[in-house]
Structures are given as C-alpha cells and as structure tokens.
Design an enzyme around this catalytic site. Structure first.
Site, PDB file in Angstrom:
ATOM      1  N   THR A 103      35.002  29.547  33.616  1.00  0.00           N
ATOM      2  CA  THR A 103      34.420  30.872  33.417  1.00  0.00           C
ATOM      3  C   THR A 103      33.800  31.369  34.717  1.00  0.00           C
ATOM      4  O   THR A 103      33.384  30.586  35.563  1.00  0.00           O
ATOM      5  CB  THR A 103      33.393  30.871  32.273  1.00  0.00           C
ATOM      6  OG1 THR A 103      33.101  32.229  31.922  1.00  0.00           O
ATOM      7  CG2 THR A 103      32.097  30.144  32.621  1.00  0.00           C
ATOM      8  N   LYS A 106      28.356  35.437  35.889  1.00  0.00           N
ATOM      9  CA  LYS A 106      28.171  36.868  36.156  1.00  0.00           C
ATOM     10  C   LYS A 106      26.718  37.215  36.421  1.00  0.00           C
ATOM     11  O   LYS A 106      25.827  36.720  35.737  1.00  0.00           O
ATOM     12  CB  LYS A 106      28.713  37.689  34.986  1.00  0.00           C
ATOM     13  CG  LYS A 106      30.214  37.533  34.902  1.00  0.00           C
ATOM     14  CD  LYS A 106      30.817  37.998  33.607  1.00  0.00           C
ATOM     15  CE  LYS A 106      32.287  37.632  33.552  1.00  0.00           C
ATOM     16  NZ  LYS A 106      32.549  36.217  33.209  1.00  0.00           N
ATOM     17  N   GLU A 208      51.385  34.132  40.408  1.00  0.00           N
ATOM     18  CA  GLU A 208      51.478  34.837  39.118  1.00  0.00           C
ATOM     19  C   GLU A 208      52.254  36.138  39.325  1.00  0.00           C
ATOM     20  O   GLU A 208      52.870  36.663  38.398  1.00  0.00           O
ATOM     21  CB  GLU A 208      50.067  35.092  38.561  1.00  0.00           C
ATOM     22  CG  GLU A 208      50.017  35.181  37.057  1.00  0.00           C
ATOM     23  CD  GLU A 208      48.602  35.278  36.505  1.00  0.00           C
ATOM     24  OE1 GLU A 208      47.637  35.295  37.297  1.00  0.00           O
ATOM     25  OE2 GLU A 208      48.463  35.356  35.271  1.00  0.00           O
TER      26      GLU A 208
HETATM   27  C1  LIG Z   1      46.521  36.246  32.377  1.00  0.00           C
HETATM   28  N1  LIG Z   1      46.400  35.586  33.619  1.00  0.00           N
HETATM   29  C2  LIG Z   1      45.257  35.495  34.375  1.00  0.00           C
HETATM   30  N2  LIG Z   1      45.393  35.523  35.723  1.00  0.00           N
HETATM   31  C3  LIG Z   1      44.310  35.490  36.526  1.00  0.00           C
HETATM   32  N3  LIG Z   1      43.049  35.438  36.070  1.00  0.00           N
HETATM   33  C4  LIG Z   1      42.864  35.412  34.736  1.00  0.00           C
HETATM   34  C5  LIG Z   1      43.951  35.411  33.831  1.00  0.00           C
HETATM   35  N4  LIG Z   1      43.454  35.334  32.592  1.00  0.00           N
HETATM   36  C6  LIG Z   1      42.089  35.303  32.711  1.00  0.00           C
HETATM   37  N5  LIG Z   1      41.745  35.377  34.012  1.00  0.00           N
HETATM   38  C7  LIG Z   1      40.381  35.425  34.595  1.00  0.00           C
HETATM   39  O1  LIG Z   1      39.444  35.015  33.603  1.00  0.00           O
HETATM   40  C8  LIG Z   1      38.494  36.060  33.356  1.00  0.00           C
HETATM   41  C9  LIG Z   1      38.055  36.049  31.906  1.00  0.00           C
HETATM   42  O2  LIG Z   1      37.294  34.893  31.633  1.00  0.00           O
HETATM   43  P1  LIG Z   1      35.787  34.656  32.160  1.00  0.00           P
HETATM   44  O3  LIG Z   1      35.073  35.988  32.144  1.00  0.00           O
HETATM   45  O4  LIG Z   1      35.893  34.089  33.552  1.00  0.00           O
HETATM   46  O5  LIG Z   1      35.210  33.680  31.191  1.00  0.00           O
HETATM   47  C10 LIG Z   1      39.230  37.326  33.763  1.00  0.00           C
HETATM   48  O6  LIG Z   1      38.352  38.379  34.065  1.00  0.00           O
HETATM   49  C11 LIG Z   1      40.027  36.855  34.984  1.00  0.00           C
HETATM   50  O7  LIG Z   1      39.214  36.837  36.134  1.00  0.00           O
END
Ligand SMILES: CNc1ncnc2c1ncn2[C@@H]1O[C@H](COP(=O)(O)O)[C@@H](O)[C@H]1O
Ligand SMILES: [Zn+2]
Length: 344
Positions: A103, A106, A208
């Site tokens: 995570t 923030k 990606e």
């Molecule tokens: C789909 N593929 C992906 N590629 C890149 N980053 C991703 C993602 N999926 C999620 N996140 C990353 O995880 C955050 C949400 O969880 P947390 O707020 O950190 O818990 C997203 O804002 C992004 O930064």
C-alpha cells in the site's frame, strides 16, 4: 467460460501465497459503496462508483481514474483499518496462508492523515483481524510500502525511510507502482537504493505498457521481484530470462486492462514452460472482481495445468517471499505439509 466449476473448487482448496495485492485495489465492492454513501454532499456520486466497479474491461487509464475515486473515499484512518481487516479476512477465507500486502502511505493534511498515521491504521486493521478471527493462525501477513509514480524523489525517499523504520512491524520491502505512463524511473532510484542498502527487498512494476528504455533500466537495477512484464520486445525477453528475477503475474488484471490481449495469449505460458519463476497474484481483487483461487483456476483452464502443476505453482511461491531465509524455509515446509494434505 473461463474455467470449469470443479477447477475453482480444486484451487480454493489449495493453500496459496499472495505476493502482489494492493490494499485499496482489494477493497470489497460493498465496502466501497458503503463508504461512498457516507460521503454525502461531496463530488462522489453513487452512480459514479457503481458504473466504475461494474466494468468488465477497463483500460489502464480508466483504472487509475478509479483509484482516484477510491482514494477520495478512503481518506480516514477508520476506512483504512476496515479495508485492511476485510482484505485479510477475504484472503484467509480463500485459503491464502501467507500474504505480502502492499500500500502507498498517504499524507492528507486536509484529513489530518500523515504517512505514519496511515500505516498505524493499516496495522490496526491487521491487529483487529487477528483479535477477532478464529482462523487467525491460518494467515501470516507482511507489508510492502508502495511508491506512487506521481511522487518526487523526496516523497519516495520519505516512504523508503518509513519502511525501514517500520521493519519490526512487518514491513519487508518497497514497491514501485502507479500509472506506468507517468514519471521517470530515475526519479525513484535513490529511494529504492536506500531501501536496498538498509536490507529491505524491492518489487517493481515493469512493462505494464511498452516502454523498452525504462524496462531495460529496471532490469539493469535488478529488483528482487518484478510485476507484470507484459510488453517486452525480443531483446528484453532475453534479458528477463537471463536475469532470473521472479515475476508476479496477474492474469485478470492484465487482460481487463488490455496489457495482454487474452488469457490464452498471456506470457504466463511461455515463462512457466521455460522454467522461469512465476507467482500468480490478484493485483486488485476488488477492482478486478477476483480472488487468488480464481486466478489459479483461470490459469488451470487457459494453460491446461495439471493438479500437480497447480500444487507446484502454489508451493514454489514460497521460494520468492521477502522473508528472511529461516522464516522462508518454515513457510515452505508448512506449504509442503498443507499441500500433502490437499492431494488426493
Ligand atoms: C492495474 N495495475 C496497476 N499498475 C500499477 N499500479 C497499480 C495497479 N493497480 C494498483 N496500483 C497502485 O496501487 C494503488 C492502490 O492501492 P493503495 O492505495 O496503494 O493501497 C493505486 O493508486 C496504484 O498506485
Ligand atoms: Zn500491481
């Protein structure tokens, strides 16, 4: 049909290891709606949330808009605590025995949240889960702190320092994630170097989208694990195979976002058949409406994996966790024992 019902049943019974799950992306749909409904009078409307969580295909750009919506809804420590508790409960119910949850800490001054209080809220959710659950012994959890690609060098360094400080609370590493079309790799290298120098492990989202220069630079830096690696040219593929860095593969995520055209075309098959270490993961079980069992079932069906191959896939994930060697061996032995029990 993505898989046969009995394939899902088999995969649900397998003990599994989850190494790539984003906390806010793993939010339950019902929780997202409930939290959104509590925010009356703000810019977030229920139709907005519903439409966004019901899409079967969602290009990456749309995904990041959805994360912005989720983040506007999850601005309190209470919400973060709840999500952490529910994510653990969902994983345990899915027979996940070890998870590395990631995570992005923030800092939201308007909401009185700091990166430290955000992390305290995550730890509280984990504690709440263990306090309340009779299945608590079933799942072990560790954390990776994520750097969002929108962040500056200083912000990333702040997260790396926090990760080092929180090592005794179960933080084992750092992750680089966020919209792959945003930012420059060089920006976050000082933070990743710092983490590595202090004994933390590092996972990086790479490939990606097609960005050969960046992917080459990431491979040269040699992260401990890579996420995705969907869009590579032949030369990068060769470099990847030579690197032997394990890859976290998230089938639904890659197909739904369009990073990979279909399950059958997913690079899982070539990597797995070629003996490269791969670990199946969910990425964002809430956003992509999936579970780790479902990801295993999709793989079983798309790549015609035998029960024994599925067991091996679950077992070898233990070799790629960010635990110290002694703890890793204990986990591997536990997996062997549980898998022995799950074989027919
Ligand atoms: C789909 N593929 C992906 N590629 C890149 N980053 C991703 C993602 N999926 C999620 N996140 C990353 O995880 C955050 C949400 O969880 P947390 O707020 O950190 O818990 C997203 O804002 C992004 O930064
Ligand atoms: Zn991810």
């Amino acid at each position: 049909m993505l898989y046969r019902p009995e394939q899902l049943v088999f995969c649900q019974a397998l003990p599994k290891i989850e190494l790539h799950a984003h906390l806010n992306g793993s939010i339950r749909d019902a929780t997202l709606r409930e939290l959104a409904a509590q925010l009356n009078g703000t810019s977030i409307s229920m139709p907005d949330v519903q439409l966004r969580t019901q899409q079967a295909s969602r290009p990456l750009g749309e995904c990041f808009k959805l994360f912005d919506v989720i983040h506007q809804i999850t601005t309190t420590c209470a919400a973060i605590t709840r999500i952490a508790r529910e994510v653990l409960a969902d994983m345990a119910a899915d027979n996940v025995v070890y998870a590395e949850l990631r995570t992005t800490p923030k800092s939201l001054p308007r909401h009185g949240m700091t990166k430290e209080s955000y992390m305290s809220a995550v730890f509280q959710g984990i504690d709440d889960y263990y306090a309340a659950s009779s299945r608590a012994h079933d799942i072990q959890v560790r954390l990776l702190l994520s750097i969002d690609r929108r962040q500056s060098t200083d912000e990333a360094l702040e997260t790396a320092r926090l990760a080092v400080q929180l090592r005794d609370k179960g933080v084992v590493g750092l992750d680089l994630s966020g919209n792959p079309s945003v930012g420059q790799w060089e920006t976050w290298v000082p933070a990743l170097d710092f983490a590595r120098q202090h004994g933390l492990r590092v996972a990086v989202h790479a490939g990606e989208v097609y960005n050969p220069e960046e992917t080459a630079a990431i491979l040269a830096w040699a992260p401990d694990r890579l996420g995705h690696m969907c869009c590579l040219d032949a030369s990068l593929e060769q470099q990847l195979l030579l690197s032997r860095v394990p890859i976290e593969l998230c089938l639904s995520s890659n197909v739904i976002t369009g990073s990979v055209p279909s399950y059958q075309d997913h690079h899982f098959a070539a990597l797995h058949n070629g003996g490269h270490s791969v670990v199946l993961c969910t990425d964002d079980s809430g956003v992509f409406a999936t579970t780790l069992s479902r990801e295993y079932a999709i793989a079983a069906s798309a790549f015609t994996l035998s029960d024994e191959q599925l067991r091996q896939l679950a077992l070898t994930a233990a070799d790629h966790v960010f635990l110290e060697p002694g703890e890793r061996q204990v986990l591997r032995a536990r997996m062997e024992q549980l898998l022995g029990g799950s074989s027919k």
